[in-house]
Write a protein that holds these residues in place. Sequence first.
Motif, PDB file in Angstrom:
ATOM      1  N   MET A 138       0.798  -0.731   0.138  1.00  0.00           N
ATOM      2  CA  MET A 138      -0.151   0.288  -0.585  1.00  0.00           C
ATOM      3  C   MET A 138       1.075   1.206   0.373  1.00  0.00           C
ATOM      4  O   MET A 138       1.635   1.007   0.801  1.00  0.00           O
ATOM      5  N   SER A 139       0.680   2.118  -0.665  1.00  0.00           N
ATOM      6  CA  SER A 139       1.721   3.630  -1.317  1.00  0.00           C
ATOM      7  C   SER A 139       1.450   4.342   0.303  1.00  0.00           C
ATOM      8  O   SER A 139      -0.454   4.142   0.945  1.00  0.00           O
ATOM      9  N   ASN A 140       2.400   4.872   0.339  1.00  0.00           N
ATOM     10  CA  ASN A 140       2.082   6.145   1.720  1.00  0.00           C
ATOM     11  C   ASN A 140       1.099   7.363   1.340  1.00  0.00           C
ATOM     12  O   ASN A 140       0.001   8.011   1.873  1.00  0.00           O
ATOM     13  N   LEU A 141       0.940   7.406  -0.312  1.00  0.00           N
ATOM     14  CA  LEU A 141      -0.407   8.576  -0.595  1.00  0.00           C
ATOM     15  C   LEU A 141      -1.748   8.329  -0.644  1.00  0.00           C
ATOM     16  O   LEU A 141      -2.505   9.024   0.439  1.00  0.00           O
ATOM     17  N   THR A 142      -2.273   6.463  -0.779  1.00  0.00           N
ATOM     18  CA  THR A 142      -2.809   5.635  -0.246  1.00  0.00           C
ATOM     19  C   THR A 142      -3.614   6.602   1.483  1.00  0.00           C
ATOM     20  O   THR A 142      -4.917   6.528   1.710  1.00  0.00           O
ATOM     21  N   ILE A 143      -2.645   6.044   1.858  1.00  0.00           N
ATOM     22  CA  ILE A 143      -2.644   5.242   3.482  1.00  0.00           C
ATOM     23  C   ILE A 143      -2.695   7.495   3.959  1.00  0.00           C
ATOM     24  O   ILE A 143      -3.934   7.476   4.279  1.00  0.00           O
ATOM     25  N   HIS A 144      -2.140   7.940   3.241  1.00  0.00           N
ATOM     26  CA  HIS A 144      -2.333   9.823   3.501  1.00  0.00           C
ATOM     27  C   HIS A 144      -3.420   9.908   2.683  1.00  0.00           C
ATOM     28  O   HIS A 144      -4.537  11.694   4.010  1.00  0.00           O
ATOM     29  N   MET A 145      -4.157   9.612   1.815  1.00  0.00           N
ATOM     30  CA  MET A 145      -5.638  10.154   1.320  1.00  0.00           C
ATOM     31  C   MET A 145      -6.008  10.316   2.655  1.00  0.00           C
ATOM     32  O   MET A 145      -7.777  10.216   2.237  1.00  0.00           O
ATOM     33  N   ARG A 146      -5.854   9.070   3.468  1.00  0.00           N
ATOM     34  CA  ARG A 146      -7.443   8.185   4.075  1.00  0.00           C
ATOM     35  C   ARG A 146      -7.926   9.537   5.253  1.00  0.00           C
ATOM     36  O   ARG A 146      -8.507   9.959   6.317  1.00  0.00           O
ATOM     37  N   THR A 147      -6.265  10.361   5.448  1.00  0.00           N
ATOM     38  CA  THR A 147      -6.583  11.425   6.833  1.00  0.00           C
ATOM     39  C   THR A 147      -8.075  12.631   6.540  1.00  0.00           C
ATOM     40  O   THR A 147      -8.046  13.625   6.581  1.00  0.00           O
ATOM     41  N   HIS A 148      -7.945  12.525   4.797  1.00  0.00           N
ATOM     42  CA  HIS A 148      -8.654  13.498   4.165  1.00  0.00           C
ATOM     43  C   HIS A 148      -9.850  13.229   3.873  1.00  0.00           C
ATOM     44  O   HIS A 148     -11.376  13.493   4.051  1.00  0.00           O
ATOM     45  N   ILE A 149     -10.127  11.618   3.345  1.00  0.00           N
ATOM     46  CA  ILE A 149     -12.149  11.873   3.116  1.00  0.00           C
ATOM     47  C   ILE A 149     -12.042  10.466   4.493  1.00  0.00           C
ATOM     48  O   ILE A 149     -13.777  10.511   4.466  1.00  0.00           O
ATOM     49  N   GLY A 150     -10.954  10.432   5.891  1.00  0.00           N
ATOM     50  CA  GLY A 150     -11.839  10.000   6.791  1.00  0.00           C
ATOM     51  C   GLY A 150     -12.097   8.659   6.332  1.00  0.00           C
ATOM     52  O   GLY A 150     -12.857   7.371   7.405  1.00  0.00           O
ATOM     53  N   GLU A 151     -11.905   7.811   5.867  1.00  0.00           N
ATOM     54  CA  GLU A 151     -11.627   6.764   5.731  1.00  0.00           C
ATOM     55  C   GLU A 151     -10.963   5.914   6.111  1.00  0.00           C
ATOM     56  O   GLU A 151      -9.505   5.834   7.115  1.00  0.00           O
ATOM     57  N   LYS A 152     -11.669   4.738   7.551  1.00  0.00           N
ATOM     58  CA  LYS A 152     -11.170   3.940   8.378  1.00  0.00           C
ATOM     59  C   LYS A 152     -11.438   2.335   8.391  1.00  0.00           C
ATOM     60  O   LYS A 152     -12.544   1.968   8.973  1.00  0.00           O
ATOM     61  N   PRO A 153     -10.075   1.517   7.106  1.00  0.00           N
ATOM     62  CA  PRO A 153     -11.049   0.602   7.234  1.00  0.00           C
ATOM     63  C   PRO A 153     -11.002  -0.660   7.737  1.00  0.00           C
ATOM     64  O   PRO A 153     -10.831  -1.927   7.493  1.00  0.00           O
ATOM     65  N   PHE A 154     -10.293  -0.547   9.025  1.00  0.00           N
ATOM     66  CA  PHE A 154      -9.205  -1.543   9.955  1.00  0.00           C
ATOM     67  C   PHE A 154     -10.213  -1.311  11.254  1.00  0.00           C
ATOM     68  O   PHE A 154      -9.537  -0.235  12.306  1.00  0.00           O
ATOM     69  N   ALA A 155     -10.941  -2.170  11.374  1.00  0.00           N
ATOM     70  CA  ALA A 155     -11.875  -2.650  12.494  1.00  0.00           C
ATOM     71  C   ALA A 155     -11.285  -2.755  13.285  1.00  0.00           C
ATOM     72  O   ALA A 155     -10.691  -4.462  13.323  1.00  0.00           O
ATOM     73  N   CYS A 156     -11.166  -2.849  14.792  1.00  0.00           N
ATOM     74  CA  CYS A 156     -11.490  -4.018  16.370  1.00  0.00           C
ATOM     75  C   CYS A 156     -12.122  -4.835  16.433  1.00  0.00           C
ATOM     76  O   CYS A 156     -14.066  -3.987  16.721  1.00  0.00           O
ATOM     77  N   GLU A 157     -11.365  -5.572  16.557  1.00  0.00           N
ATOM     78  CA  GLU A 157     -12.563  -6.610  16.858  1.00  0.00           C
ATOM     79  C   GLU A 157     -13.392  -6.373  18.488  1.00  0.00           C
ATOM     80  O   GLU A 157     -13.961  -7.592  18.258  1.00  0.00           O
ATOM     81  N   TYR A 158     -12.740  -6.323  18.950  1.00  0.00           N
ATOM     82  CA  TYR A 158     -13.227  -6.238  20.221  1.00  0.00           C
ATOM     83  C   TYR A 158     -13.732  -4.959  21.000  1.00  0.00           C
ATOM     84  O   TYR A 158     -14.940  -4.749  22.030  1.00  0.00           O
ATOM     85  N   CYS A 159     -13.878  -3.084  20.535  1.00  0.00           N
ATOM     86  CA  CYS A 159     -14.736  -1.841  20.456  1.00  0.00           C
ATOM     87  C   CYS A 159     -15.083  -1.726  18.829  1.00  0.00           C
ATOM     88  O   CYS A 159     -14.857  -2.440  17.445  1.00  0.00           O
ATOM     89  N   GLU A 160     -15.718  -0.735  19.266  1.00  0.00           N
ATOM     90  CA  GLU A 160     -16.262  -0.074  17.823  1.00  0.00           C
ATOM     91  C   GLU A 160     -15.811   1.504  17.195  1.00  0.00           C
ATOM     92  O   GLU A 160     -15.894   1.985  16.356  1.00  0.00           O
TER      93      GLU A 160
END
Length: 238
Positions: free
Chosen positions: A1-23
Motif C-alpha cells: 500500500m502506498s504512502n499516498l493511499t494512507i495519507h488520502m485517508r486523513t482527508h476522506i476519513g476512511e478507516k477500513p481497519f476495525a477493532c474486533e473488541y470495540c467499535e
Amino acid sequence: MSNLTIHMRTHIGEKPFACEYCEKAFSTKGNQIRHIWTHTGEKPFTCGYCNKTFRQNADMERHKRIHTGEKPFTCEYCKKNFSDKSNLMGHMRTHTGEKPFACEYCEKVFPTKRNLIRHICTHTGGSPFTCEYCKKNFSDVKNDNSYAYSYRRKTIFSQKSKLIKHKRTHTGEKPFACEYCEKTFSRKWTVTSHIRTHTGEKPFTCEYCKRIFSDKSNLIKHKLTHTGGKAKKKKRIL
C-alpha cells in the motif's frame, strides 16, 4: 500500500481497519494492531535498562530517556531542552501565547491539554467526564490532587469513550444493527459477534486442541479446560 493511499485517508476519513473488541476503526493496519494490544494486554517492547514493557516502541524510547537523561528536543526560543516532544510543544506556547485547547463549558482557553482537563474538573466536580443521568464519573483520577494520572491524551480518549458507552445504559440507544436481521446492539463488538451466528465464521482457534470459536470470550473459557483455571463471569451489555 502506498504512502499516498494512507495519507488520502486523513482527508476522506476512511478507516477500513476495525477493532474486533470495540467499535473503534483505524486508517492503517499498524494503528489497528497497536490498539488491539490495549484489549489483549500485549506489550512487545521491552526497556533494556529495567525490563519494563510497552505496547508501542515510541513509548519505550520515551521511557528510556529517564535512564539515559537524554533531552533531544530543544526550544527554538530559549534553547531549553526536553526529553519529550509534547512537553516541548507545551513549553513553546509560553513563548508564542498560543492557547489551542478550549473549555466546552465556558470561554476559557489553555496552552496545554493538561491545564484544560484540570480546569474542566472545576465544572464537573472532579472528573472531566460525568454522566448527566446518574452523575457517575469516568476518570483515572485517584484523588482531587493527583490528576496527573489521567491528563495524557490516550487516557482522556479512553474515559470519554467509556462515558459514551455508559450513557447508552440510560438512553437504551443501540446504534449498531445486524445486516442480516433486525436486531440492534449498543456496542460494535457485540454486533460483530452476533453476525457470526449468521455467517458461521469462527476466527478464534485454541492453541491446545485447534478447536475453533466464533467468540473470543468462548475461546478464553475453553482454554481454561486445558490450563485448569476458572473463568470469571462478566456481565455483557447488548
